[in-house]
Design an enzyme around this catalytic site. Structure first.
Site, PDB file in Angstrom:
ATOM      1  N   GLY A  50       0.833  -1.208   0.000  1.00 16.81           N
ATOM      2  CA  GLY A  50       0.000   0.000   0.000  1.00 16.81           C
ATOM      3  C   GLY A  50       0.858   1.244   0.000  1.00 16.81           C
TER       4      GLY A  50
ATOM      5  N   SER B 246       1.129   3.504  -3.336  1.00 13.69           N
ATOM      6  CA  SER B 246       0.565   4.523  -4.242  1.00 13.69           C
ATOM      7  C   SER B 246      -0.814   5.005  -3.785  1.00 13.69           C
ATOM      8  CB  SER B 246       0.428   3.949  -5.653  1.00 13.69           C
ATOM      9  OG  SER B 246       1.653   3.431  -6.093  1.00 13.69           O
TER      10      SER B 246
ATOM     11  N   GLU C 147      12.386  -4.907  -3.724  1.00 16.50           N
ATOM     12  CA  GLU C 147      11.492  -5.077  -4.874  1.00 16.50           C
ATOM     13  C   GLU C 147      12.263  -5.037  -6.182  1.00 16.50           C
ATOM     14  OE1 GLU C 147       8.069  -2.490  -4.948  1.00 16.50           O
ATOM     15  OE2 GLU C 147       7.485  -3.150  -6.941  1.00 16.50           O
TER      16      GLU C 147
ATOM     17  N   GLU D 157      11.333   7.200 -15.763  1.00 13.50           N
ATOM     18  CA  GLU D 157      11.933   8.514 -15.459  1.00 13.50           C
ATOM     19  C   GLU D 157      12.460   8.548 -14.026  1.00 13.50           C
ATOM     20  OE1 GLU D 157       8.905   8.081 -16.864  1.00 13.50           O
ATOM     21  OE2 GLU D 157       9.485   8.637 -18.902  1.00 13.50           O
TER      22      GLU D 157
HETATM   23  C1  LIG Z   1       0.737  -3.313 -12.944  1.00 16.12           C
HETATM   24  C2  LIG Z   1       0.944  -2.335 -11.830  1.00 16.12           C
HETATM   25  C3  LIG Z   1       0.932  -2.803 -10.535  1.00 16.12           C
HETATM   26  C4  LIG Z   1       1.109  -1.912  -9.475  1.00 16.12           C
HETATM   27  N1  LIG Z   1       1.052  -2.399  -8.204  1.00 16.12           N
HETATM   28  C5  LIG Z   1       1.182  -1.543  -7.156  1.00 16.12           C
HETATM   29  C6  LIG Z   1       1.055  -2.018  -5.830  1.00 16.12           C
HETATM   30  O1  LIG Z   1       0.853  -3.209  -5.582  1.00 16.12           O
HETATM   31  N2  LIG Z   1       1.151  -1.130  -4.816  1.00 16.12           N
HETATM   32  C7  LIG Z   1       1.387   0.193  -5.023  1.00 16.12           C
HETATM   33  O2  LIG Z   1       1.493   0.936  -4.056  1.00 16.12           O
HETATM   34  N3  LIG Z   1       1.485   0.689  -6.294  1.00 16.12           N
HETATM   35  C8  LIG Z   1       1.382  -0.146  -7.351  1.00 16.12           C
HETATM   36  N4  LIG Z   1       1.468   0.328  -8.649  1.00 16.12           N
HETATM   37  C9  LIG Z   1       1.592   1.771  -8.849  1.00 16.12           C
HETATM   38  C10 LIG Z   1       2.940   2.209  -9.387  1.00 16.12           C
HETATM   39  O3  LIG Z   1       3.932   2.081  -8.415  1.00 16.12           O
HETATM   40  C11 LIG Z   1       2.734   3.659  -9.850  1.00 16.12           C
HETATM   41  O4  LIG Z   1       1.877   3.621 -10.975  1.00 16.12           O
HETATM   42  C12 LIG Z   1       4.025   4.324 -10.212  1.00 16.12           C
HETATM   43  O5  LIG Z   1       4.802   4.506  -9.059  1.00 16.12           O
HETATM   44  C13 LIG Z   1       3.770   5.683 -10.890  1.00 16.12           C
HETATM   45  O6  LIG Z   1       2.921   6.474 -10.143  1.00 16.12           O
HETATM   46  P1  LIG Z   1       1.641   7.183 -10.811  1.00 16.12           P
HETATM   47  O7  LIG Z   1       0.871   6.144 -11.540  1.00 16.12           O
HETATM   48  O8  LIG Z   1       0.959   7.974  -9.757  1.00 16.12           O
HETATM   49  O9  LIG Z   1       2.243   8.155 -11.923  1.00 16.12           O
HETATM   50  P2  LIG Z   1       2.853   9.604 -11.697  1.00 16.12           P
HETATM   51  O10 LIG Z   1       3.762   9.593 -10.525  1.00 16.12           O
HETATM   52  O11 LIG Z   1       1.736  10.595 -11.713  1.00 16.12           O
HETATM   53  O12 LIG Z   1       3.726   9.754 -13.000  1.00 16.12           O
HETATM   54  C14 LIG Z   1       3.169  10.092 -14.273  1.00 16.12           C
HETATM   55  C15 LIG Z   1       4.301  10.281 -15.271  1.00 16.12           C
HETATM   56  O13 LIG Z   1       5.140  11.374 -14.840  1.00 16.12           O
HETATM   57  C16 LIG Z   1       6.496  10.934 -14.713  1.00 16.12           C
HETATM   58  N5  LIG Z   1       7.104  11.592 -13.546  1.00 16.12           N
HETATM   59  C17 LIG Z   1       6.594  11.668 -12.283  1.00 16.12           C
HETATM   60  N6  LIG Z   1       7.460  12.312 -11.482  1.00 16.12           N
HETATM   61  C18 LIG Z   1       8.543  12.640 -12.226  1.00 16.12           C
HETATM   62  C19 LIG Z   1       9.793  13.287 -11.954  1.00 16.12           C
HETATM   63  N7  LIG Z   1      10.082  13.742 -10.740  1.00 16.12           N
HETATM   64  N8  LIG Z   1      10.658  13.432 -12.969  1.00 16.12           N
HETATM   65  C20 LIG Z   1      10.382  12.955 -14.226  1.00 16.12           C
HETATM   66  N9  LIG Z   1       9.211  12.347 -14.545  1.00 16.12           N
HETATM   67  C21 LIG Z   1       8.326  12.180 -13.559  1.00 16.12           C
HETATM   68  C22 LIG Z   1       6.425   9.432 -14.482  1.00 16.12           C
HETATM   69  O14 LIG Z   1       7.618   8.795 -14.891  1.00 16.12           O
HETATM   70  C23 LIG Z   1       5.222   9.062 -15.356  1.00 16.12           C
HETATM   71  O15 LIG Z   1       5.640   8.885 -16.697  1.00 16.12           O
HETATM   72  C24 LIG Z   1       1.300  -0.534  -9.725  1.00 16.12           C
HETATM   73  C25 LIG Z   1       1.315  -0.063 -11.036  1.00 16.12           C
HETATM   74  C26 LIG Z   1       1.131  -0.951 -12.078  1.00 16.12           C
HETATM   75  C27 LIG Z   1       1.144  -0.416 -13.472  1.00 16.12           C
END
Ligand SMILES: Cc1cc2nc3c(=O)[nH]c(=O)nc-3n(C[C@H](O)[C@H](O)[C@H](O)COP(=O)(O)OP(=O)(O)OC[C@H]3O[C@@H](n4cnc5c(N)ncnc54)[C@H](O)[C@@H]3O)c2cc1C
Length: 385
Positions: free
Chosen positions: A133, A135, A251, A372
């Protein structure tokens, strides 16, 4: 002077660890025999509680945990062999995967003796599953801005807020949640803590989210004043940021960031074996295999560092970045090869496997940290920013 090259000096899996490989292969042959490639391609998102219990019976969950906590007392190389065989076969490991890879090591390092005694043997038997937990809707890459909050109420805590993308929350017994226990999002890393959240408690609502393939393996999880006992806190109150970073290192350090498309690659190789003009595809296949071989060597080098008690976070991030690029190139390359050779139509099984991996692969470079974010970590690790 040590350089980045030192991190990837060729290491070898010791014969003591290799000794496990034959046994794992034999076990998988009997379990996986009738599972088609498009099912095996789900690999570490394939959930099968009976399979996890069978692995637990053999002592193959918690392989590196101490024996007195139910673990196997083995080294990181032995775990590498086990994990790469499971992934290469497309074994359905999702039920115990997160508990084995990161929850159990986290509890071992930061938990109380009572928490270790309660959770670790159950995890090792393949009977207790965990989810991550971290995100939230506005805190994915930027985890320091989590808003889910636990406030003290007598000896208990009351937990409210929301997590998202929580893989297999709907089938897990516990979540290890990163939440705020003091301050606000403006305080960033300060004031975060980790809790062991029993997902059967009242006030928890878990709603599956379907992905592009139609599978629903991740979830939204809502907490409405969920009452947690004092011993749900894992580690130190306010030290959640340091703990979560250690967890992310577990991880990212395994070999699973290379092999997500390996079942598809195998299916394509079998298709090629039946073609009279297979040689026309040799260069494309050779390039993919060469990249995989190099990444595997790099991953073994990282395992050697782990076995030496180090924490090679920069190298692990580098392998994940390059590894997911390969995992994403495999379906694209195979799709192009099939399209370029209409004289040899693939069988339905190869097409179904290709369709699945093509739909799911964009997630490979999101889960566990986006491209990124990893590149930022690599740059920092190399002293470039
Ligand atoms: C199949 C799958 C399983 C997952 N399972 C889990 C889980 O079990 N538990 C959990 O907690 N999460 C889980 N996640 C979530 C995952 O960790 C997040 O999707 C990931 O960390 C990105 O966060 P976000 O989706 O909020 O995107 P954002 O953080 O909003 O990012 C959007 C875009 O902006 C870019 N970006 C963001 N910040 C920066 C920066 N500082 N510099 C440059 N670029 C940037 C990112 O690279 C991305 O391209 C899962 C995701 C997927 C796809």
């Amino acid at each position: 002077m040590t350089t980045l090259l030192d991190s990837f000096v060729r290491s070898h899996i010791p014969s003591s660890a290799e000794a496990l490989r034959g046994e794992v292969k034999a076990f998988l042959r009997s379990w996986m025999a009738d599972r088609p490639a498009h099912v095996r391609a789900r690999s570490w998102s394939g959930f099968d509680a009976a399979f996890s219990r069978a692995l637990g019976e053999r002592g193959w969950i918690g392989l590196t945990l101490p024996r007195d906590h139910g673990g196997g007392g083995a080294d990181a190389f032995t775990r590498f062999v086990l994990v790469e065989e499971l992934l290469a076969a497309g074994a359905p490991v999702a039920a115990h995967w997160i508990a084995d890879r990161q929850s159990a090591p986290l509890i071992l390092h930061y938990g109380t003796e009572a928490q270790r005694e309660h959770f670790l043997p159950r995890i090792c038997k393949g009977e207790m599953y965990f989810c991550i937990g971290m995100s939230e809707p506005n805190a994915g890459s930027d985890l320091a801005s989590v808003r889910t909050r636990a406030v003290r109420d007598g000896d208990d805590w009351l937990l409210s807020g929301q997590k998202i993308w929580t893989t297999y929350a709907h089938k897990s017994h516990y979540m290890i949640a990163l939440v705020r226990t003091s301050g606000g999002p403006q305080d960033r890393q300060a004031g975060l803590s980790q809790f062991l959240v029993d997902l059967s408690l009242p006030g928890i609502d878990i709603r599956p989210i379907a992905d592009l393939t139609g599978d629903a393996h991740f979830n939204e999880v809502f907490f409405d004043e969920v009452r947690l006992p004092a011993d749900a806190l894992v580690g130190t109150e306010g030290a959640g940021w340091a703990q979560v970073n250690a967890e992310l290192a577990f991880e990212r350090s395994g070999p699973e960031r290379i092999y997500s498309s390996i079942v598809l690659l195998d299916a394509w190789v079998r298709h090629l074996a039946n073609l009279p003009n297979a040689a026309e595809h040799e260069a494309r296949l050779g390039l993919l295999l060469a990249r995989m071989a190099v990444l595997r060597d790099m991953s073994i080098a990282v395992t050697a560092r782990l076995a030496a008690g180090e924490s090679p976070a920069t190298e692990a991030a580098l392998i994940k970045d390059l590894g997911t690029e390969l995992e994403q190139d495999i379906p694209r390359e195979i799709g192009e090869a099939l399209a370029a050779d209409p004289s040899a139509p693939p069988d339905e099984e190869l097409l179904r496997t290709l369709a699945f991996v093509s739909q799911v692969n964009p997630a490979f470079s999101l889960r566990g940290g986006t491209r990124e974010i990893l590149r930022g970590m690599i740059a920092r690790g190399l002293g470039l920013r």
